[in-house]
Scaffold this motif. Structure first.
Motif, PDB file in Angstrom:
ATOM      1  N   ASN A   8      29.646   4.921  14.503  1.00  8.54           N
ATOM      2  CA  ASN A   8      29.120   4.388  15.183  1.00  8.54           C
ATOM      3  C   ASN A   8      28.313   4.353  15.841  1.00  8.54           C
ATOM      4  O   ASN A   8      27.618   4.164  17.392  1.00  8.54           O
TER       5      ASN A   8
ATOM      6  N   ALA B 140      27.353   0.231  21.170  1.00 10.67           N
ATOM      7  CA  ALA B 140      27.977   0.107  21.823  1.00 10.67           C
ATOM      8  C   ALA B 140      30.011  -0.351  21.950  1.00 10.67           C
ATOM      9  O   ALA B 140      30.631   0.616  22.724  1.00 10.67           O
ATOM     10  N   SER B 141      29.453  -0.545  20.800  1.00  6.75           N
ATOM     11  CA  SER B 141      31.561  -0.129  20.536  1.00  6.75           C
ATOM     12  C   SER B 141      31.522  -0.153  18.390  1.00  6.75           C
ATOM     13  O   SER B 141      30.224  -0.342  18.137  1.00  6.75           O
ATOM     14  N   PRO B 142      32.271   0.475  18.009  1.00  4.02           N
ATOM     15  CA  PRO B 142      32.406   1.085  17.171  1.00  4.02           C
ATOM     16  C   PRO B 142      32.425  -0.197  16.074  1.00  4.02           C
ATOM     17  O   PRO B 142      33.171  -1.785  16.536  1.00  4.02           O
TER      18      PRO B 142
ATOM     19  N   ASN C  23      33.625  -2.022  12.937  1.00  2.00           N
ATOM     20  CA  ASN C  23      34.727  -2.123  11.990  1.00  2.00           C
ATOM     21  C   ASN C  23      34.784  -2.611  10.654  1.00  2.00           C
ATOM     22  O   ASN C  23      33.602  -3.309  10.723  1.00  2.00           O
TER      23      ASN C  23
ATOM     24  N   GLN D 105      32.874  -6.168   9.958  1.00  6.22           N
ATOM     25  CA  GLN D 105      32.418  -6.798  10.741  1.00  6.22           C
ATOM     26  C   GLN D 105      30.551  -6.021  11.106  1.00  6.22           C
ATOM     27  O   GLN D 105      30.421  -5.370  10.344  1.00  6.22           O
TER      28      GLN D 105
END
Length: 283
Positions: free
Chosen positions: A218, A238-240, A242, A245
């Motif tokens: 995060n 802004a977003s996890p 994963n 990625q």
């Protein structure tokens, strides 16, 4: 002219090492003990090619199967199967299959499935349920990660099947690994900074990072040091991020020098120079 070594690094707490049970990059000629089966019998099947012109990540060898070749459309049904991989002694709580793929950017829609079986008989493999199936929507180099945790304790074969597509171009598969993921494992893949700059002007350092761990990330703590001071900042995402990625983040502390200077930067296998003067150009 004063020269200062310029370091960039990622700071992560609680890092543990992953363990690899099987790895193959196909940089040695041939199929490297993988077995290709030409199910459709058209004489065209998996082979080893140098795909480094598409991406340096492919090295000097990669598996390839075609759905268009020499001016003719093909409808492949090509299977390729790994040697036996022993997961019988795995004591870790997770195992994943990681691999890289590529299809053509203009004709990307090649379809493939991944099978995990205890038999290497082609009929048994294709009669089983794939653990993953994809018709590639966007071409170019990409990475994939598949959970193999349900197969811990078994001896298995991995198979890739290129099928149910026509008149696209090719499917490339490479850099196959079966491994246990550490909970937190981030790789710094690249850093980007304008090569030349003006004095008393802010320039932003960008870093491309990849999550190799099993936990979503995060925030990332990034540090750059010009030999005088650390510039450590924790950057929320802004977003996890994963598993498998990648993301490019910008360090919030700008690089700014009030006088002409040349800096060398390095860290995580990246090196180069940064010069502050009266003219600027992009890198």
């Amino acid at each position: 002219m004063k020269k200062i070594l310029f370091f960039v690094g990622i700071l992560i707490s609680g890092i543990h090492f992953s363990q690899t049970y099987y790895s193959q990059d196909f940089n040695t000629a041939g199929l490297n003990n993988w077995v290709s089966t030409d199910i459709d019998g058209d004489g065209k099947q998996w082979s080893n090619v140098n795909a480094s012109s598409l991406s340096s990540n492919f090295g000097t060898g990669a598996l390839i199967s075609y759905s268009y070749l020499s001016g003719a459309a093909l409808s492949p049904n090509n299977l390729i199967t790994s040697p036996l991989i022993n997961l019988g002694s795995v004591s870790a709580s997770n195992v994943v299959l990681q691999y890289d793929i590529a299809t053509n950017t203009q004709y990307p829609a090649d379809k493939y499935s991944v099978y995990i079986t205890t038999s290497n008989a082609s009929g048994t493999i294709t009669a089983s349920t794939p653990v993953y199936t994809e018709t590639v929507s966007t071409g170019g180099f990409q990475s994939r990660s598949i959970d193999l945790t349900p197969f811990i304790g078994q001896q298995v074969y991995i198979s890739f099947r290129h099928y149910e597509c026509t008149d696209q171009l090719y499917l490339i598969v490479d850099n196959i690994q079966v491994k246990t993921l550490a909970a937190k494992d981030i790789t710094l893949k690249n850093i980007s900074l304008t090569e030349y700059g003006l004095i008393s002007t802010d320039y932003q350092l960008k870093a491309t990072v990849k999550n190799n761990g099993s936990e979503a990330i995060n925030n990332i703590t990034l540090n750059w040091n010009d030999g005088v001071a650390d510039h450590i900042s924790t950057i929320p995402l802004a977003s996890p991020l994963n598993t498998s990625q990648e993301i490019t983040i910008t360090h919030p502390v700008a690089i700014n020098y009030s006088s002409v200077a040349e800096k060398k930067y390095g860290g995580n296998n990246y090196s180069g120079k940064w010069r502050c003067g009266h003219n600027t150009r992009g890198q």
